[in-house]
Design a protein around this motif. Structure first.
Motif, PDB file in Angstrom:
ATOM      1  N   GLY A  17     -10.617   8.293   2.874  1.00  0.00           N
ATOM      2  CA  GLY A  17      -9.412   7.994   2.104  1.00  0.00           C
ATOM      3  C   GLY A  17      -9.445   6.575   1.567  1.00  0.00           C
ATOM      4  O   GLY A  17     -10.383   6.181   0.892  1.00  0.00           O
ATOM      5  N   THR A  18      -8.450   5.797   1.933  1.00  0.00           N
ATOM      6  CA  THR A  18      -8.375   4.426   1.426  1.00  0.00           C
ATOM      7  C   THR A  18      -9.160   3.435   2.290  1.00  0.00           C
ATOM      8  O   THR A  18      -9.181   2.240   2.016  1.00  0.00           O
ATOM      9  CB  THR A  18      -6.902   3.963   1.386  1.00  0.00           C
ATOM     10  N   TYR A  19      -9.817   3.955   3.330  1.00  0.00           N
ATOM     11  CA  TYR A  19     -10.496   3.097   4.300  1.00  0.00           C
ATOM     12  C   TYR A  19     -11.554   2.196   3.647  1.00  0.00           C
ATOM     13  O   TYR A  19     -11.679   1.018   3.975  1.00  0.00           O
ATOM     14  CB  TYR A  19     -11.158   3.984   5.354  1.00  0.00           C
TER      15      TYR A  19
ATOM     16  N   ASP B 149      -1.644   7.075   6.934  1.00  0.00           N
ATOM     17  CA  ASP B 149      -1.153   5.715   6.840  1.00  0.00           C
ATOM     18  C   ASP B 149       0.105   5.535   7.682  1.00  0.00           C
ATOM     19  O   ASP B 149       0.660   4.447   7.774  1.00  0.00           O
ATOM     20  CB  ASP B 149      -0.863   5.430   5.356  1.00  0.00           C
TER      21      ASP B 149
ATOM     22  N   LEU C 145      -3.019  11.343   2.794  1.00  0.00           N
ATOM     23  CA  LEU C 145      -3.184   9.887   2.730  1.00  0.00           C
ATOM     24  C   LEU C 145      -1.967   9.184   3.328  1.00  0.00           C
ATOM     25  O   LEU C 145      -2.092   8.215   4.068  1.00  0.00           O
ATOM     26  CB  LEU C 145      -3.394   9.433   1.288  1.00  0.00           C
TER      27      LEU C 145
ATOM     28  N   LEU D 270     -11.637   0.775   0.964  1.00  0.00           N
ATOM     29  CA  LEU D 270     -11.073  -0.419   0.328  1.00  0.00           C
ATOM     30  C   LEU D 270     -10.528  -1.390   1.362  1.00  0.00           C
ATOM     31  O   LEU D 270     -10.584  -2.601   1.194  1.00  0.00           O
ATOM     32  CB  LEU D 270      -9.939  -0.021  -0.622  1.00  0.00           C
TER      33      LEU D 270
ATOM     34  N   LEU E 268       1.102   4.082  -2.831  1.00  0.00           N
ATOM     35  CA  LEU E 268       0.804   5.464  -2.478  1.00  0.00           C
ATOM     36  C   LEU E 268       1.973   6.378  -2.824  1.00  0.00           C
ATOM     37  O   LEU E 268       1.813   7.426  -3.431  1.00  0.00           O
ATOM     38  CB  LEU E 268       0.521   5.521  -0.970  1.00  0.00           C
TER      39      LEU E 268
ATOM     40  N   ARG F 131       0.836  -1.185   0.000  1.00  0.00           N
ATOM     41  CA  ARG F 131       0.000   0.000   0.000  1.00  0.00           C
ATOM     42  C   ARG F 131       0.881   1.249   0.000  1.00  0.00           C
ATOM     43  O   ARG F 131       0.668   2.187  -0.734  1.00  0.00           O
ATOM     44  CB  ARG F 131      -0.858  -0.036   1.263  1.00  0.00           C
TER      45      ARG F 131
END
Ligand SMILES: Cc1cc2nc3c(=O)[nH]c(=O)nc-3n(C[C@H](O)[C@H](O)[C@H](O)COP(=O)(O)OP(=O)(O)OC[C@H]3O[C@@H](n4cnc5c(N)ncnc54)[C@H](O)[C@@H]3O)c2cc1C
Ligand code: SF4
Ligand code: SF4
Lengths: 482, 432
Positions: free
Chosen positions: B363-365, B237, B233, B367, B119, B115
């Motif tokens: 954000g990417t949550y 993370d 992001l 997914l 990113l 990830r």
């Protein structure tokens, strides 16, 4: 001895494996509540219905494991801390409001419903649930019943017990029983009243019928700004002596209002010695003149300024400061020890002086919030638990303060309950026979001392950590005070 | 810092004890937390997550997968921070916690590494990002998408299906750093438009709407060159080092264009930019520059609502506004967007319950935590179903995508818009 595995399996067979937690990392967050007490449970279980609660309690009883009910864990007397490990029964899955009856003006709720949601749900009918603990956004109605919780607006309207009509409970024996009903009057012994305020030692409330009140037509909120707690206290006495019972009458001292202002920007003047929040409600014709009288009383007793909230947003802001005042103290120190003494209103100033004296003696900072109208004070002793000996010092200072309240003719708890830490003080107020009778009453609901053990009554064995508090108590005065 | 960080794998970015110890576990924050609201469990509450961080910090427990799972479920919406009377800087603590988790040498972290790699290589490289998003943008507005939906091809509970539901329907042309914006005649002042990463690729329309709203007030917007992803992001993370690099680049790029205000129409970016000083606290020179930089950053709604010049706007619609977390909780802006919408002639602003509870996009949550994300989206869908709006307005790209899906779930035909888009349209209709 039951092994943890056997216990977990047994609980899982009742509520399903996903509703039991038992890994250390998952248990850790159930070792505390809003106090400084800690004790790790062996398992935490989330039942989804009355039947599951009953089955869980029976399972624990048959395995000889202690049971501790838990709502949101905002309690301020260690009530939800599993003093003898065992099983914490959390109401986090029982969060439905089952009924709102606008004609009968009542609501029926499961125990895990946060207090504020009752008022939110009733709002569309122009109704609300009166008891409003400062923690009302988070604390549960089940926890409120257990602690007989009060709140700023309980001065005129009464505390939890005045607003709960009926209860369905699972007793400490695991039996499902209904206490009270849907009306104010029931015949026979008022067992509903016995259960309310029993601090989770008699059973678990699984369904609660509460009374709803119409939202008042007019509300006025005043903020009196004073140079000292003494002047604000004198104002409180004058307002009450004048024959008025405001909806709320709350005082915040300098340290506390500074922290609240820093954290919440609620509009308290940070250089004041104390502020007094006065709220009046009812119909316009009454509220207007009362507000004028209260303002006059403030000014007559040396208020530097009296502000009136101009709109609901401003009122909310003033209350936000009061309701967040305790939590905001985290800005000043990593820990606080909160006391909950009650004294006759007329002795408030004198006891306050004693509180400052004790704090000074022990080298501690003390902040104060008061439900001033009821003479309910909350001194908060600030400390850092990592400092060796700090906790013992704080407990001892606390004992002296509680002693001062009792000596002034007061009580050990206004609303937070006796719980774990204050139970050692019970003999100051009650003789042996009284305590024995209470013990017998507890026995009627079952348990053999395994249901929320080490709470409320000073009896019971195996409550190890109690040791330090007994020492604190001895330092503060003779055991048999009465 | 001293020995504070010794139980963490990355001591220099360990959560500060002074931050952690501010939590007095009063519990006042728990019901503001979306994951507590859904689960009713303490370990999925802010207080629980902080308690676990403190326990690791004190060496009471290790950095186990069980602990990480509770932190992973956190949306970093910062609703807890906004209600905490003690001022616990939850957002900062969680970024540092995530940095620890990422640095922990345990197994099972392949996914995390991947990830991070994606990113790092995507958001900071405009060319790569553009190439990656291009097919998505094409698909979003294509006939193929409509046919595929009709044929039920995407009904599978797959990642593709989930993504499809969230895509805007007319993504429009991208707007990237350095792109020209229409010249405003006799402009009285200038403002930098922050273009962002995904925002600029998929929501160029929103940027253009913002620029037009500014133009009507006599302000020339400028998509200043050299600016890159805000770094939010990556910071969320736990990739603080990388986020810091992006922050420095943005500071440098936007210092070059002068002192003009920096207008941000993505709430998540705005919050990140405003907090650069904190991100760069360990870097004396840049921390000072970050402070001056942050003072220029304004959310688009915040900025426009305060403009003295009121441009007429008209649009007959029932509109509900949903607070982006990073606008309401991180930037504490709630009134400005509502004021703008309510100020549109003919527009009725209808409130839903819990408009400030996270939608689950984060954000990417969406997914990484599809179940929780869906549970939160379902709450929004139910809320929309009750008030039946013509339009759902918000102020952040991720939220917009989540609401596209929620509206569809509710069986409604409401359109999902950015506040600036609606305002732009209303101003255009009123003849501006
Ligand atoms: C910042 C702050 C402000 C506060 N202000 C006030 C205030 O103004 N007035 C006030 O009265 N209190 C106040 N409190 C104390 C606390 O919020 C109340 O005591 C509240 O009633 C506790 O509810 P809870 O759900 O958090 O219960 P918990 O803390 O989880 O439990 C409290 C007790 O209730 C028992 N219990 C919980 N659920 C049940 C159930 N279903 N059946 C039987 N027993 C149960 C537990 O075993 C425990 O003994 C405050 C606390 C904080 C942190
Ligand atoms: S984060 Fe703040 S509100 Fe939440 S428990 Fe800690 S001190 Fe209380
Ligand atoms: S940031 Fe959001 S999800 Fe995370 S703990 Fe706080 S309120 Fe909960």
């Amino acid at each position: 001895m039951t092994t943890r595995r056997a216990l977990v399996d047994r609980l899982a067979s009742v509520v399903g494996p996903s509703n039991v937690v038992h890994r250390r990392e998952d248990l850790l967050v159930y070792e505390f509540d809003g106090t400084i007490e800690q004790s790790l449970p062996d398992a935490v279980v989330f039942p989804g219905s009355t039947e599951e609660v009953a089955a869980v309690v029976r399972a624990c009883n048959s395995l000889g494991v202690a049971v501790t009910p838990r709502g949101a864990g905002t309690g301020l007397s260690g009530g939800a801390v599993p003093a003898q490990r065992g099983v914490v029964v959390a109401t986090g899955r029982m969060r439905r409001i089952l009924e709102i009856d606008p004609l009968e003006r009542l609501a029926v709720a499961e125990p895990g419903v946060p207090n504020i949601q009752l008022s939110e749900a009733a709002a569309e009918h122009g109704l609300f649930y009166a008891p409003d603990p400062s923690s009302q956004k988070a604390c549960t109605i089940g926890g409120n019943v257990a602690e007989n919780a009060g709140g700023p607006h309980c001065l005129a309207l009464g505390v939890t017990t005045n607003h709960v009509l009926g209860l369905e409970i699972v007793t400490a024996d695991g039996e499902v029983v209904t206490l009270g009903g849907r009306t104010c009057e029931t015949s026979g012994y008022d067992l509903r009243g016995v259960f309310i305020g029993s601090e989770g030692t008699l059973g678990i409330a699984t369904r609660i019928v509460v009374r709803l009140l119409p939202v008042p037509a007019a509300v006025v909120t005043l903020l009196g700004v004073f140079d000292s707690v003494e002047r604000a206290s004198a104002t409180v006495s004058a307002i009450i002596a004048g024959g008025m019972v405001p909806a709320a009458l709350e005082m915040i001292d300098r340290l506390c209002l500074q922290a609240a202002e820093a954290g919440l920007q609620c509009g308290y003047p940070a250089d004041a010695g104390a502020v007094l929040l006065v709220e009046l409600d009812g119909v316009d014709e009454v509220v207007g003149p009362q507000a004028a009288l209260a303002t006059a009383a403030c000014l007559a007793h040396g208020a530097r300024e009296v502000r009136t909230a101009r709109d609901p947003a401003e009122r909310e802001l003033l209350w936000k400061g009061r309701k967040g005042a305790i939590g905001s103290l985290g800005r000043l120190a990593p820990n606080y020890y909160i006391l909950d003494g009650v004294v006759p209103r007329s002795r408030l100033v004198e006891v306050m002086a004693r509180v400052s004296e004790v704090a000074k003696e022990y080298g501690l900072l003390v902040a104060n919030v008061f439900h001033a109208g009821d003479g309910n004070l909350h001194p908060l002793l600030l400390f850092d638990d990592r400092e060796p000996g700090a906790r013992a010092r704080v407990l001892e200072a606390g004992a002296h303060i509680m002693r001062a309240c009792v000596e002034a003719g007061g009580a050990l708890s206004g609303e937070h309950g006796i719980g774990f830490e204050k139970r050692a003080f019970m003999p100051w107020l009650y003789g042996e026979a009284d305590l024995e009778n209470m013990e017998r009453l507890r026995g009627v609901f079952g348990n053999g001392g395994r249901f929320n053990p080490c709470k409320l009554l000073p009896t019971g064995t195996g409550c190890g950590e109690m040791g330090h508090n007994q020492a604190a108590m001895r330092a503060a005065g003779p055991e048999a005070y009465v | 810092m001293g020995s504070e960080g010794r139980h963490w794998p990355l001591p220099e970015d360990a959560p500060a004890f002074a931050d952690l110890s501010r939590c007095v576990h009063c519990g006042l924050c728990v019901t503001a937390c979306p994951t507590y609201v859904v689960t009713g469990r303490e370990a999925e509450s802010p207080r629980g997550r902080l308690y676990l961080a403190r326990a690791v910090s004190e060496g009471r427990i290790g950095l186990t997968e069980a602990v990480e799972a509770h932190w992973d479920l956190c949306l970093q919406c910062r609703a807890c921070e906004a209600v905490c009377p003690s001022g616990v800087p939850y957002g900062r603590i969680m970024e540092h916690v995530r940095a620890q988790v990422a640095a922990a040498p345990a197994k099972g972290r392949f996914a995390r590494r991947l990830r991070r790699l994606v990113l790092r290589n995507l958001v900071a490289r405009p060319g790569v990002l553009a190439a990656a998003v291009a097919p998505v943008r094409w698909f979003a507005g294509s006939r193929t998408r409509r046919l595929a939906v009709k044929a039920g091809l995407l009904r599978l509970p797959s990642m593709v299906g989930r993504l499809e539901k969230q895509l805007p329907h007319a993504p429009g042309r991208p707007l990237r750093a350095g792109d020209a914006l229409p010249e405003v005649e006799a402009a009285s002042s200038r403002a930098v438009l922050f273009t962002g990463c995904v925002m600029g690729e998929l929501f160029g329309n929103v940027h253009r709407a913002t620029a037009r709203v500014l133009a009507r007030a006599g302000i020339q917007a400028l998509a200043a060159p050299g600016q890159v992803c805000c770094g939010a992001l990556s910071a969320h993370d736990g990739d603080l080092a990388f986020a810091r690099g992006l922050a420095r680049r943005n500071i440098e790029a936007l210092e070059l264009v002068g002192e003009d205000p920096i207008i941000v129409d993505a709430a998540g970016c705005g919050a990140a930019l405003k907090e650069y000083e904190q991100l760069l606290a360990g870097d004396r020179e840049y921390a000072v520059r970050a402070r001056a930089f942050a003072a220029r950053v304004r959310d688009a709604s915040e900025f426009v609502a305060e403009l003295p010049m009121k441009v007429p706007a008209r649009l007959g619609a029932r509109v509900t506004y949903q607070d982006p977390c990073h606008l309401a909780h991180a930037q504490r802006i709630r009134e400005a967007p509502r004021r703008l919408l309510a100020g549109i002639d003919g527009c009725t602003l209808v409130e839903t319950v819990a408009s400030d509870l996270c939608c689950g996009a984060a954000g990417t949550y969406g997914l990484l935590q599809p179940a929780m994300s869906a549970a939160l989206r379902a709450r929004k869908a139910a809320a929309f179903h009750r008030v039946r709006p013509d339009a759902v307005a918000t102020a952040n790209p991720g939220c917009q995508m989540q609401y596209e899906a929620a509206v569809r779930e509710a069986g409604l035909s409401a359109r999902v818009v950015h506040v600036m888009e609606l305002l732009d349209e209303a101003q255009a209709r009123a003849g501006g």
